[in-house]
Design an enzyme around this catalytic site. Structure first.
Site, PDB file in Angstrom:
ATOM      1  N   GLU A 122     -52.992  13.118  16.035  1.00 45.39           N
ATOM      2  CA  GLU A 122     -53.453  13.691  17.302  1.00 45.39           C
ATOM      3  C   GLU A 122     -54.850  13.191  17.652  1.00 45.39           C
ATOM      4  O   GLU A 122     -55.168  13.004  18.814  1.00 45.39           O
ATOM      5  CB  GLU A 122     -53.463  15.221  17.208  1.00 45.39           C
ATOM      6  CG  GLU A 122     -53.697  15.929  18.536  1.00 45.39           C
ATOM      7  CD  GLU A 122     -55.150  15.962  18.989  1.00 45.39           C
ATOM      8  OE1 GLU A 122     -55.404  15.825  20.198  1.00 45.39           O
ATOM      9  OE2 GLU A 122     -56.047  16.123  18.130  1.00 45.39           O
ATOM     10  N   ASP A 168     -53.212  15.815  11.177  1.00 44.76           N
ATOM     11  CA  ASP A 168     -54.219  14.839  10.755  1.00 44.76           C
ATOM     12  C   ASP A 168     -55.630  15.411  10.757  1.00 44.76           C
ATOM     13  O   ASP A 168     -55.949  16.362  11.468  1.00 44.76           O
ATOM     14  CB  ASP A 168     -54.159  13.586  11.632  1.00 44.76           C
ATOM     15  CG  ASP A 168     -54.353  13.888  13.118  1.00 44.76           C
ATOM     16  OD1 ASP A 168     -53.816  14.900  13.602  1.00 44.76           O
ATOM     17  OD2 ASP A 168     -55.050  13.115  13.803  1.00 44.76           O
TER      18      ASP A 168
END
Length: 389
Positions: free
Chosen positions: A140, A83
């Site tokens: 994350e 991400d």
């Protein structure tokens, strides 16, 4: 360094994947294009299994070695995060983000690309026994994607015995690594405080209960917890970073909002700080007469490297970079949700040099393509040394 030399041949492809991912960032769990890109590459490489949808949008590839594993470790897991961040990119690169307000400002594009490179190499050579499981994780950056994948059965479904993670390190020379046994990154908790006083005219403060003054009292008291309650030999951080109150210079506001973060490196200090924060808030409320509501939420736990696996990871890194380029580092007070994986399985988290780049989460940051050969080679050597053929 034969692996490094052979991975150098793959570097152009890995770099191209990295730059494509950089141009198309996605945040939290909404990494649909990225996950599809990863799954497609893993299928092209000939992975024995490609699973999607773990932890909403996570992807897992299974690569079987030439022989069944004969030792205690039969399956090794390697994890990369996918991400990006809600930041407007300011690099001016030709492959800069095409999505307004989103960018890969933490290098997860590089992490994903390096693990894809390792997967390609491992699937082609299979010079190991047992199985390598490559784990591509969403969210994350504050979404606890690691915990979501664990909840969906990551460890059990793929019978992972050990798990390893890696992050790039701005300011560390290209070709270097840093690691330590025990706490390497901090636990992170959040503080949200809502204050309600009595609003009024700025010229008549005695007829009001000033929420701004109460907030100031709180900030002063909270910032003293670390200096006066935590052992000086332990580490902790309390940072109150938001203070919202009022919208006119001659009005005492009725309400105020404070928000902050807590970082700690041990369970004992984490407990102590939370206890003291709650006591301080209650005490200021009693002292001032204001109504104060506290929300204290636990976030990511401490990223705690296991001793045996850290020693092993250090040896592998030295094989790639040389003894003088692998360093023992002090713990960082940033947080990392790989901590959840290390709570479930033994393993280690390592930093790989990104050179003289802007810092993580900065709008001018960029992952260095020169680091690709070293990070990818580390992944490969970690598998081949853990699961020798």
């Amino acid at each position: 360094m034969p692996i490094v030399n052979r991975v150098a041949d793959l570097q152009p492809d890995i770099q191209a994947w990295r730059r494509d991912l950089h141009a198309h960032p996605e945040v939290l769990y909404e990494v649909h294009r990225t996950a599809a890109f990863v799954a497609e590459r893993l299928r092209e490489f000939g992975c024995d299994e490609v699973a999607t949808g773990l932890g909403k949008t996570g992807v897992v590839g299974v690569i079987k070695g030439r022989k069944p594993a004969g030792g205690d470790v039969k399956v090794i897991g390697l994890r990369a995060d996918m991400d990006a961040l809600p930041i407007e990119e300011q690099t001016g690169l030709p492959y800069a983000s095409k999505t307004p307000g989103q960018m890969h400002a933490c290098g997860h594009d590089g992490h994903t690309a390096m693990l894809l490179g390792a997967a390609r190499y491992l699937a082609e050579t299979r010079n190991f026994a047992g199985q390598a499981v490559v784990v591509f994780q969403p969210a994350e950056e504050g979404g606890a994607g690691a915990a979501a994948m664990i909840k969906d059965g990551l460890m059990e479904r793929f019978a992972i015995d050990q798990i390893y993670g890696m992050h790039n390190g701005p300011g560390m020379p290209i070709g270097s690594f840093a690691i330590r046994t025990g706490p390497i990154m901090a636990a992170t908790d959040s503080i949200d405080i809502n204050i309600e006083g009595i609003g009024g005219h700025a010229a008549r403060p005695h007829k009001s209960l000033d929420s701004v003054l109460v907030g100031a009292e709180l900030i002063t008291a909270l910032q003293q917890i670390v200096s006066r309650n935590v052992d000086p030999l332990d580490a902790a951080v309390i940072s109150m970073c938001e203070f919202h109150a009022g919208n006119a210079r001659n009005v005492i506001p009725q309400t105020a909002v404070l928000r902050g973060t807590v970082r700690t490196l041990t369970a004992e200090v984490r407990e102590l700080v939370e206890k003291r924060v709650r006591a301080v808030v209650a005490g200021v409320a009693q002292m001032t007469g204001a109504k104060i509501d506290l929300t204290y939420e636990r976030g990511y736990p401490v990223t705690n490297n296991h001793a045996v696996q850290t020693q092993f990871a250090t040896r592998v890194a030295k094989e790639i970079a040389g003894d003088t380029n692998v360093h023992e580092m002090p713990p960082l007070m940033g947080a990392e949700d790989f901590a959840y994986m290390l709570e479930k399985r033994p393993g280690a988290f390592i930093f790989c040099g990104n050179g003289d780049s802007a810092g993580l989460h900065h709008p001018a940051y960029n992952f260095s393509d020169e680091a690709i050969v070293f990070g990818t080679s580390y992944w490969i050597k970690l598998v081949e040394n853990t699961l020798p053929a």
